[in-house]
Enzyme design. Structure first.
Site, PDB file in Angstrom:
ATOM      1  CE  LYS A 208      61.199  62.541   8.343  1.00  0.00           C
ATOM      2  NZ  LYS A 208      60.170  61.490   8.102  1.00  0.00           N
TER       3      LYS A 208
ATOM      4  CE  LYS B 138      63.809  58.162   6.239  1.00  0.00           C
ATOM      5  NZ  LYS B 138      62.562  57.542   6.767  1.00  0.00           N
TER       6      LYS B 138
HETATM    7  N1  C2G Z   1      58.109  51.139  10.975  1.00  0.00           N
HETATM    8  C1  C2G Z   1      57.931  49.898  11.570  1.00  0.00           C
HETATM    9  N2  C2G Z   1      58.567  48.825  11.066  1.00  0.00           N
HETATM   10  C2  C2G Z   1      59.372  48.930   9.972  1.00  0.00           C
HETATM   11  C3  C2G Z   1      59.546  50.185   9.352  1.00  0.00           C
HETATM   12  C4  C2G Z   1      58.888  51.291   9.882  1.00  0.00           C
HETATM   13  O1  C2G Z   1      57.192  49.771  12.566  1.00  0.00           O
HETATM   14  N3  C2G Z   1      60.002  47.817   9.491  1.00  0.00           N
HETATM   15  C5  C2G Z   1      57.421  52.293  11.541  1.00  0.00           C
HETATM   16  C6  C2G Z   1      58.384  53.356  12.044  1.00  0.00           C
HETATM   17  O2  C2G Z   1      58.831  53.057  13.358  1.00  0.00           O
HETATM   18  C7  C2G Z   1      57.494  54.608  12.005  1.00  0.00           C
HETATM   19  C8  C2G Z   1      56.569  54.333  10.805  1.00  0.00           C
HETATM   20  O3  C2G Z   1      56.632  52.921  10.548  1.00  0.00           O
HETATM   21  O4  C2G Z   1      56.711  54.693  13.195  1.00  0.00           O
HETATM   22  C9  C2G Z   1      56.996  55.084   9.567  1.00  0.00           C
HETATM   23  O5  C2G Z   1      58.345  54.751   9.292  1.00  0.00           O
HETATM   24  P1  C2G Z   1      59.194  55.775   8.394  1.00  0.00           P
HETATM   25  O6  C2G Z   1      58.450  56.082   7.151  1.00  0.00           O
HETATM   26  O7  C2G Z   1      60.609  55.279   8.319  1.00  0.00           O
HETATM   27  O8  C2G Z   1      59.136  57.090   9.300  1.00  0.00           O
HETATM   28  P2  C2G Z   1      60.341  58.027   9.740  1.00  0.00           P
HETATM   29  O9  C2G Z   1      61.181  58.381   8.568  1.00  0.00           O
HETATM   30  O10 C2G Z   1      60.960  57.404  10.928  1.00  0.00           O
HETATM   31  O11 C2G Z   1      59.560  59.386  10.108  1.00  0.00           O
HETATM   32  O12 C2G Z   1      58.329  63.050  12.842  1.00  0.00           O
HETATM   33  C10 C2G Z   1      58.539  61.653  12.809  1.00  0.00           C
HETATM   34  C11 C2G Z   1      59.079  61.223  11.467  1.00  0.00           C
HETATM   35  O13 C2G Z   1      58.273  61.729  10.423  1.00  0.00           O
HETATM   36  C12 C2G Z   1      59.131  59.704  11.389  1.00  0.00           C
END
Ligand code: C2G
Length: 133
Positions: free
Chosen positions: A45, A47
């Protein structure tokens, strides 16, 4: 017992994450959070997390909605996770809308609305802005 699963990085844990975890838990009785490892975040990612996997894990384990935290090491493990943990419902924020529909043959797949106004990226950029008193 209805078992729910969700995946994420959850860096700089904020109320958008909590809103997601709360709604996910309320879809069942037991919530498994599959937390991206530092390696997976960087390699897959691009990240670079502020908190390490262990720090992010301990934060998640302190949340009342979370029952179990396990590592997310690759994109392919979802199928086996769902079978191994006897999952009924897979939940993600709707920024992933449609991306995991292939799991529908194994369990219910639900995409929930994101909490739009907050994100880890926004927190970092706001903190980097010159604060003029
Ligand atoms: N999320 C949310 N609202 C936000 C930020 C995040 O609802 N303002 C949700 C995202 O949609 C996700 C969860 O919180 O369902 C975790 O977000 P992230 O840590 O950004 O996850 P991500 O990097 O998208 O990783 O295999 C799937 C990946 O691991 C998802």
């Amino acid at each position: 017992m209805k078992r729910v699963i969700t995946y994420g990085t959850f860096d700089l844990l904020h109320y958008g994450h909590i809103n997601l975890l709360k709604r996910a838990k309320y879809l069942g009785d037991y919530l498994v959070v599959v937390l991206s490892t530092d390696e997976f975040n960087w390699i897959e990612k691009r990240k670079k997390c502020y908190f390490t996997y262990e720090e992010r894990k301990s934060l998640l384990e302190a949340i009342r909605y979370v029952d179990l935290v396990i590592p997310e090491k690759n994109w392919e493990q979802k199928n086996t996770d769902i079978l191994e943990y006897h999952i009924d419902t897979f939940v993600m924020g709707n920024d992933w809308e449609g991306e995991f529909d292939f799991l529908k043959n194994l369990c219910e797949v639900i995409y929930l609305p994101r909490t739009e106004e907050i994100s880890t990226t926004k927190i970092k950029s706001d903190l980097n802005k010159e604060i003029i008193y």
